[in-house]
Design a protein around this motif. Structure first.
Motif, mmCIF file in Angstrom:
data_model
loop_
_atom_site.group_PDB
_atom_site.id
_atom_site.type_symbol
_atom_site.label_atom_id
_atom_site.label_comp_id
_atom_site.label_asym_id
_atom_site.label_seq_id
_atom_site.Cartn_x
_atom_site.Cartn_y
_atom_site.Cartn_z
ATOM 1 N N THR A 201 -17.079 0.544 0.698
ATOM 2 C CA THR A 201 -17.239 -0.288 1.889
ATOM 3 C C THR A 201 -16.285 -1.463 1.813
ATOM 4 O OG1 THR A 201 -19.598 0.262 2.062
ATOM 5 C CG2 THR A 201 -18.827 -1.684 3.266
ATOM 6 N N MET A 202 -15.446 -1.619 2.825
ATOM 7 C CA MET A 202 -14.595 -2.805 2.913
ATOM 8 C C MET A 202 -15.365 -3.864 3.691
ATOM 9 S SD MET A 202 -10.639 -3.282 4.203
ATOM 10 C CE MET A 202 -10.885 -3.556 5.966
ATOM 11 N N LEU A 203 -15.699 -4.953 3.019
ATOM 12 C CA LEU A 203 -16.454 -6.045 3.630
ATOM 13 C C LEU A 203 -15.498 -7.169 3.997
ATOM 14 C CD1 LEU A 203 -19.027 -7.537 4.427
ATOM 15 C CD2 LEU A 203 -19.339 -8.152 2.017
ATOM 16 N N GLN A 204 -15.380 -7.437 5.282
ATOM 17 C CA GLN A 204 -14.418 -8.428 5.755
ATOM 18 C C GLN A 204 -15.118 -9.486 6.606
ATOM 19 O OE1 GLN A 204 -11.657 -6.122 8.140
ATOM 20 N NE2 GLN A 204 -13.126 -5.821 9.779
ATOM 21 N N ARG A 205 -14.586 -10.703 6.545
ATOM 22 C CA ARG A 205 -15.087 -11.741 7.436
ATOM 23 C C ARG A 205 -14.541 -11.554 8.839
ATOM 24 N NH1 ARG A 205 -13.914 -17.361 4.464
ATOM 25 N NH2 ARG A 205 -11.899 -16.320 4.256
ATOM 26 N N SER A 206 -13.276 -11.109 8.912
ATOM 27 C CA SER A 206 -12.646 -10.848 10.208
ATOM 28 C C SER A 206 -11.615 -9.741 10.024
ATOM 29 C CB SER A 206 -12.001 -12.116 10.765
ATOM 30 O OG SER A 206 -11.009 -12.593 9.881
ATOM 31 N N PRO A 207 -11.332 -8.989 11.080
ATOM 32 C CA PRO A 207 -10.404 -7.856 10.967
ATOM 33 C C PRO A 207 -8.957 -8.284 10.807
ATOM 34 C CG PRO A 207 -11.897 -7.605 12.852
ATOM 35 C CD PRO A 207 -12.013 -9.028 12.391
ATOM 36 N N THR A 208 -8.144 -7.342 10.355
ATOM 37 C CA THR A 208 -6.694 -7.531 10.261
ATOM 38 C C THR A 208 -6.011 -6.372 10.974
ATOM 39 O OG1 THR A 208 -4.914 -8.027 8.710
ATOM 40 C CG2 THR A 208 -6.375 -6.237 8.101
ATOM 41 N N LEU A 265 -3.067 2.111 19.185
ATOM 42 C CA LEU A 265 -2.776 3.020 18.070
ATOM 43 C C LEU A 265 -3.971 3.119 17.124
ATOM 44 C CD1 LEU A 265 0.899 1.940 17.236
ATOM 45 C CD2 LEU A 265 0.161 4.037 18.387
ATOM 46 N N VAL A 266 -4.628 1.991 16.854
ATOM 47 C CA VAL A 266 -5.785 1.998 15.960
ATOM 48 C C VAL A 266 -6.965 2.718 16.616
ATOM 49 C CG1 VAL A 266 -7.492 0.550 14.794
ATOM 50 C CG2 VAL A 266 -5.072 -0.087 14.751
ATOM 51 N N MET A 275 -14.074 -0.282 17.234
ATOM 52 C CA MET A 275 -12.983 -1.243 17.320
ATOM 53 C C MET A 275 -13.382 -2.674 16.977
ATOM 54 S SD MET A 275 -10.071 0.059 17.775
ATOM 55 C CE MET A 275 -9.112 -1.362 18.280
ATOM 56 N N MET A 276 -14.708 -2.966 16.955
ATOM 57 C CA MET A 276 -15.113 -4.336 16.582
ATOM 58 C C MET A 276 -14.686 -4.675 15.160
ATOM 59 S SD MET A 276 -17.594 -2.080 15.737
ATOM 60 C CE MET A 276 -18.618 -1.909 17.203
ATOM 61 N N HIS A 277 -14.434 -3.658 14.322
ATOM 62 C CA HIS A 277 -14.003 -3.874 12.941
ATOM 63 C C HIS A 277 -12.472 -3.905 12.792
ATOM 64 C CE1 HIS A 277 -18.102 -3.454 11.718
ATOM 65 N NE2 HIS A 277 -18.170 -2.187 12.083
ATOM 66 N N PHE A 278 -11.755 -3.666 13.884
ATOM 67 C CA PHE A 278 -10.293 -3.560 13.809
ATOM 68 C C PHE A 278 -9.594 -4.380 14.889
ATOM 69 C CE2 PHE A 278 -12.170 0.240 11.998
ATOM 70 C CZ PHE A 278 -11.494 0.361 10.794
ATOM 71 N N ASN A 279 -10.288 -5.378 15.417
ATOM 72 C CA ASN A 279 -9.781 -6.182 16.514
ATOM 73 C C ASN A 279 -9.593 -7.627 16.053
ATOM 74 O OD1 ASN A 279 -9.002 -7.078 19.000
ATOM 75 N ND2 ASN A 279 -10.972 -6.714 20.015
ATOM 76 N N ALA A 300 -9.894 8.152 5.369
ATOM 77 C CA ALA A 300 -11.041 7.922 4.488
ATOM 78 C C ALA A 300 -12.250 7.461 5.287
ATOM 79 C CB ALA A 300 -10.684 6.895 3.417
ATOM 80 N N VAL A 301 -12.018 6.642 6.307
ATOM 81 C CA VAL A 301 -13.115 6.166 7.146
ATOM 82 C C VAL A 301 -13.675 7.314 7.987
ATOM 83 C CG1 VAL A 301 -13.715 4.638 9.073
ATOM 84 C CG2 VAL A 301 -12.276 3.786 7.204
ATOM 85 N N ARG A 302 -12.794 8.095 8.591
ATOM 86 C CA ARG A 302 -13.254 9.202 9.435
ATOM 87 C C ARG A 302 -14.005 10.253 8.630
ATOM 88 N NH1 ARG A 302 -7.986 9.183 11.816
ATOM 89 N NH2 ARG A 302 -7.567 11.177 10.785
ATOM 90 N N ALA A 303 -13.593 10.445 7.377
ATOM 91 C CA ALA A 303 -14.246 11.450 6.531
ATOM 92 C C ALA A 303 -15.611 10.981 6.021
ATOM 93 C CB ALA A 303 -13.348 11.797 5.356
ATOM 94 N N GLY A 304 -15.930 9.713 6.217
ATOM 95 C CA GLY A 304 -17.200 9.184 5.726
ATOM 96 C C GLY A 304 -17.152 8.738 4.282
ATOM 97 N N ASP A 305 -15.970 8.802 3.655
ATOM 98 C CA ASP A 305 -15.841 8.357 2.263
ATOM 99 C C ASP A 305 -15.729 6.836 2.170
ATOM 100 O OD1 ASP A 305 -15.798 11.020 1.412
ATOM 101 O OD2 ASP A 305 -13.631 11.147 1.724
ATOM 102 N N ALA A 306 -15.363 6.215 3.284
ATOM 103 C CA ALA A 306 -15.224 4.763 3.319
ATOM 104 C C ALA A 306 -15.766 4.248 4.644
ATOM 105 C CB ALA A 306 -13.764 4.357 3.155
ATOM 106 N N SER A 307 -16.120 2.968 4.658
ATOM 107 C CA SER A 307 -16.596 2.334 5.881
ATOM 108 C C SER A 307 -16.155 0.887 5.894
ATOM 109 C CB SER A 307 -18.125 2.430 5.983
ATOM 110 O OG SER A 307 -18.727 1.762 4.885
ATOM 111 N N VAL A 308 -16.274 0.258 7.062
ATOM 112 C CA VAL A 308 -15.903 -1.142 7.211
ATOM 113 C C VAL A 308 -17.090 -1.918 7.763
ATOM 114 C CG1 VAL A 308 -14.315 -2.774 8.295
ATOM 115 C CG2 VAL A 308 -13.502 -0.487 7.652
ATOM 116 N N GLU A 309 -17.390 -3.052 7.145
ATOM 117 C CA GLU A 309 -18.426 -3.961 7.627
ATOM 118 C C GLU A 309 -17.796 -5.320 7.885
ATOM 119 O OE1 GLU A 309 -21.603 -3.691 8.392
ATOM 120 O OE2 GLU A 309 -21.844 -1.565 7.862
ATOM 121 N N THR A 310 -18.120 -5.912 9.021
ATOM 122 C CA THR A 310 -17.617 -7.244 9.348
ATOM 123 C C THR A 310 -18.785 -8.220 9.367
ATOM 124 O OG1 THR A 310 -15.878 -6.259 10.714
ATOM 125 C CG2 THR A 310 -16.329 -8.608 11.022
ATOM 126 N N GLY A 311 -18.706 -9.243 8.534
ATOM 127 C CA GLY A 311 -19.791 -10.206 8.467
ATOM 128 C C GLY A 311 -19.578 -11.209 7.352
#
Length: 496
Positions: A201-208, A265-266, A275-279, A300-311
């Motif tokens: 899980t990639m935990l980010q405060r804000s997207p890049t 593109l994203v 898109m809330m995690h990539f905006n 990796a995200v689409r395959a379910g091996d990885a995910s993104v959380e924003t918070g």
């Protein structure tokens, strides 16, 4: 005594040495390197998947072709490339490994630098002397990355790692991993670890901004059929330079349009619902774009091996991280991809004729020398363009300067500000707004109000200023060391 001392055997230092071999073949030089191998950054960082964050046709040297077909180079491939360059230009034999530079002092009486090092193995203090000093050791602290204390880390029952000092043989197979951060390191780590981890899980405060590029170069092999290797390299390198310039220029002039294109593109990769995690909240190139080869992160995200959380993190728990939203992310390993800690000159101190000099109080001259420091160059590459484009230009400029000084019989060159050009409150780096830049502005040189004290971040203009314009300008003073009478007394005189 050497003609030149180079500090650092990474991409900047090795490049400087190669340029000396090519453009100043009569100059003697020594490279002082703290580590035990060539590579610098690419020998220090060992985390999974580590690679360049720019294409290797421009991140590599202009004088040596990148022959690996992968556009983004792995750390080991880059290190091998540097070793090849060093061998081809007979640079390897000049390197003194295990030497940490602690202090450099200039004497106007003898017109030379005395550099003090600490031997990493024995702890012994050694001295090296040279007429010219080039600092090619980068701009961040190699001993420690930026590692902010997060709430209640001590409560976590798993392993916490910073990518800058990745433990050897770290086993993350079938383990739950959280990568804290959203920069180039995090975006690299996630797909690399997802191959073996239970989930990442990639935990980010804000997207890049995350942009996919092809994994392999398909153009060079075609060019090689019709053109010489040298000409082919010129064309492919020129293409990537123009591509960077176009994207950078468009992002500055038309940020909304570029943002719309990048977001579209994203969205094709992750779907509108994610898109809330990539905006990102900022415009393109306010921070560097994160490049990924062949959509590896998105796959990796689409395959379910990885995910993104924003918070935002509320606190660590024994089994993971609790977010302020109330969500809990389970983890066995937490990777704090929180960035670099800026440090000038590898932590070394400077003095001129016994007077301490602080680089953070001085300006950079022509993006190559430092105000009030005689015969001194600091290689600081681009932070928006690929680093090495600027490093190559600075190395060429130093060679021009050395040859000019020989031709005129000068012993020293000193950038002098006679018009109070320092802008005290302006940041040295104002082209990007990355966290490590904002944290480290206090230790960077000052910004000037006009040329030659401006840092342009413009490759075309820097090419003109560093490679074409006259060496002698009013702001650069020269000195000669002369013998008086029949004695050994030496004195200096300034040449207007």
């Amino acid at each position: 005594m050497d003609d030149v001392l180079i500090v650092g055997a990474g991409i900047s230092g090795i490049g400087m040495a190669c340029h000396l071999r090519m453009n100043c073949p009569g100059k003697s030089f020594t490279i002082l390197e703290r580590r035990q191998r060539i590579g610098g950054t690419w020998d220090l960082f060992k985390y999974p998947g580590i690679r360049s964050d720019a294409d290797m046709f421009t991140f590599g040297y202009g004088f040596k072709r990148w022959k690996n077909r992968k556009i983004l180079g792995s750390a080991e491939a880059i290190r091998s490339y540097l070793e090849e360059a060093a061998e081809e230009h007979r640079v390897s034999e000049t390197i003194r490994f295990g030497q940490q530079v602690t202090h450099a002092s200039w004497s106007s009486e003898t017109c030379c630098w005395t550099v003090t090092t600490r031997d990493e193995d024995s702890g012994e203090s050694l001295e090296y002397k040279a007429r010219f000093l080039v600092m090619g050791s980068g701009y961040y602290n190699h001993d420690a990355g930026y590692n902010p204390a997060l709430p209640e880390e001590e409560a976590f029952g798993g392993q916490i790692i910073h990518p800058q000092h990745w433990p050897e043989n770290t086993d993350y197979s079938n383990k739950k991993v959280i990568v804290v951060g959203s920069g180039a390191t995090a975006v690299t780590l996630v797909p690399a670890m997802a191959k073996d981890a239970a989930n990442v899980t990639m935990l980010q405060r804000s997207p890049t901004y995350i942009i996919s590029i092809p994994e392999h170069d398909r153009v060079s092999p075609l060019l090689n059929i019709f053109l010489s290797e040298e000409r082919s390299n010129e064309l492919i390198r020129g293409f990537y330079i123009r591509l960077f310039e176009t994207l950078w220029g468009a992002s500055r002039r038309y940020p909304k349009a570029v943002r719309k294109l990048l977001m579209k593109l994203v969205e094709r990769q992750v779907g509108k619902e994610n898109m809330m995690h990539f905006n990102p909240k900022y415009d393109p190139w306010d921070q560097r774009l994160c490049l990924v080869p062949r959509n590896d992160f998105f796959k990796a995200v689409r395959a379910g091996d990885a995910s993104v959380e924003t918070g935002h993190i509320e606190r660590f728990t024994e089994k993971g991280i609790l977010l302020k939203s109330g969500s809990h992310i389970d983890a066995d390993i937490v990777v704090k991809a929180t960035g670099l800690e800026l440090q000038m000159l590898g932590g070394a101190t400077l003095s001129v004729d016994g007077v301490a000099k602080d680089v953070s109080e001085l300006m950079q001259f022509n993006g190559a020398l430092i105000q009030d420091l005689p015969n001194f160059s600091w290689i600081f590459g681009y932070v928006s363009y690929p680093w090495t484009l600027k490093a190559d230009l600075v190395a060429k400029y130093v060679c021009r300067l050395l040859n000019h000084m020989d031709e005129k019989g000068y012993s020293a060159a000193i950038p002098v500000d006679e018009h109070d050009c320092t802008v005290r409150d302006a940041p040295f780096i104002d082209v990007i707004n990355a966290g490590y830049v904002k944290r480290g502005q206090h230790c960077l040189p000052r910004k000037g109000s006009r040329k030659p004290w401006l840092v342009l971040n413009d490759y075309r203009k820097d090419c003109i200023d560093l490679l074409e314009k006259a060496i002698e300008v009013p702001e650069l003073k020269f000195m000669r060391l002369s013998v008086v009478g029949t004695t050994n007394e030496e004195q200096t005189r300034q040449v207007a």
